[in-house]
Write a protein that holds these residues in place. Structure first.
Motif, PDB file in Angstrom:
ATOM      1  N   ALA A  57       1.360   9.244  -6.237  1.00  0.00           N
ATOM      2  CA  ALA A  57       1.859  10.490  -5.860  1.00  0.00           C
ATOM      3  C   ALA A  57       2.754  10.827  -7.136  1.00  0.00           C
ATOM      4  O   ALA A  57       2.683  12.117  -7.480  1.00  0.00           O
ATOM      5  N   GLU A 111       0.797  -1.077  -0.025  1.00  0.00           N
ATOM      6  CA  GLU A 111       0.083   0.022   0.119  1.00  0.00           C
ATOM      7  C   GLU A 111       0.755   1.397   0.023  1.00  0.00           C
ATOM      8  O   GLU A 111       0.635   2.107  -0.777  1.00  0.00           O
ATOM      9  N   ASP A 112       1.731   1.308   0.693  1.00  0.00           N
ATOM     10  CA  ASP A 112       2.900   2.372   0.757  1.00  0.00           C
ATOM     11  C   ASP A 112       3.621   2.764  -0.354  1.00  0.00           C
ATOM     12  O   ASP A 112       3.683   3.765  -0.998  1.00  0.00           O
ATOM     13  N   HIS A 156       2.315   1.701  -3.538  1.00  0.00           N
ATOM     14  CA  HIS A 156       1.517   2.045  -4.426  1.00  0.00           C
ATOM     15  C   HIS A 156       1.159   3.623  -4.161  1.00  0.00           C
ATOM     16  O   HIS A 156       1.102   4.414  -5.330  1.00  0.00           O
ATOM     17  N   ASN A 157       1.082   4.075  -2.935  1.00  0.00           N
ATOM     18  CA  ASN A 157       0.768   5.413  -2.851  1.00  0.00           C
ATOM     19  C   ASN A 157       1.736   6.288  -3.205  1.00  0.00           C
ATOM     20  O   ASN A 157       1.442   7.233  -3.739  1.00  0.00           O
TER      21      ASN A 157
END
Length: 213
Positions: free
Chosen positions: A173, A165-166, A168-169
């Motif tokens: 961004a 998740e990190d 991907h974020n």
């Protein structure tokens, strides 16, 4: 990414007796603000008065809107042609001609520095400065669970608890920031990729930024 600004202004004209629209509505996002700042620098560098570029984002309303329905009503929208974004060294505004006439209309002028300040944009920063700053922000990210070409581990931090998740974020961004940057240097106010969802609009209430109630 910060939300766009929604401007609601009166309409002006040098034609004293023309029947002109009462209200104009337009939005400025971070990419547009950066593009306007870039145009402003060109005006100053060339010691020019202003630069005009075609821009059709403005909605011209015959009668001031009291609701969203008034904005969307085709009967209340004035037909305008040759719409343009006009940028001077310190201000920007939108202009056009009432269709099939020589009557030029324009919005109220807005301060470039105030809009750029809202988005955290340096009005004197060059494209090269911004590109370097963006590359530095990417280079500052920490490597984890990674190896170099020789297979040597490159772990600059412990794996995050939500690794996928990190990552991907962070990637999303970076993609968003890159598209915003490219759009700003091409003066494209609507940078979009496949399936991108636009941010909601933030209405700002000042003497020249009014909300519709």
């Amino acid at each position: 990414m910060q939300h766009a600004l929604k401007f609601v202004t009166e309409v002006r004209s040098d034609s004293e007796y023309a029947d002109i629209p009462e209200q104009a509505i337009f939005e400025i996002d971070a990419a547009s603000a950066a593009g306007i700042a870039a145009l402003s620098r060109k005006v100053l560098d060339a010691d020019a008065n202003k630069i005009e570029v075609f821009d059709y984002r403005t909605t011209w309303l015959k009668k001031s809107a009291q609701s969203d329905a008034d904005i969307e009503d085709p009967e209340n929208q004035e037909a305008v042609e040759l719409d343009a974004l006009v940028v001077s060294g310190a201000e920007f505004w939108f202009a056009g001609y009432l269709k099939h006439t020589a009557v030029k209309i324009c919005t109220e002028r807005q301060r470039i520095d105030e809009v750029c300040q809202h988005f955290g944009i340096d009005t004197i920063e060059t494209v090269e400065d911004r590109a370097l700053a963006w590359l530095c922000s990417v280079a500052d990210l920490k490597l984890w669970d990674w190896s170099d070409d020789q297979g040597n581990p490159l772990n600059e931090c412990a794996p995050p608890s939500d690794g996928y998740e990190d990552s991907h974020n962070a990637l999303m961004a970076l993609i968003d920031a890159a598209r915003t940057f490219l759009a700003s240097i091409s003066h494209d106010s609507t940078p979009q990729g496949p399936g991108r969802i636009e941010n909601p609009v933030l209405s700002v209430t000042t003497a020249s930024m009014q909300s519709i109630h």
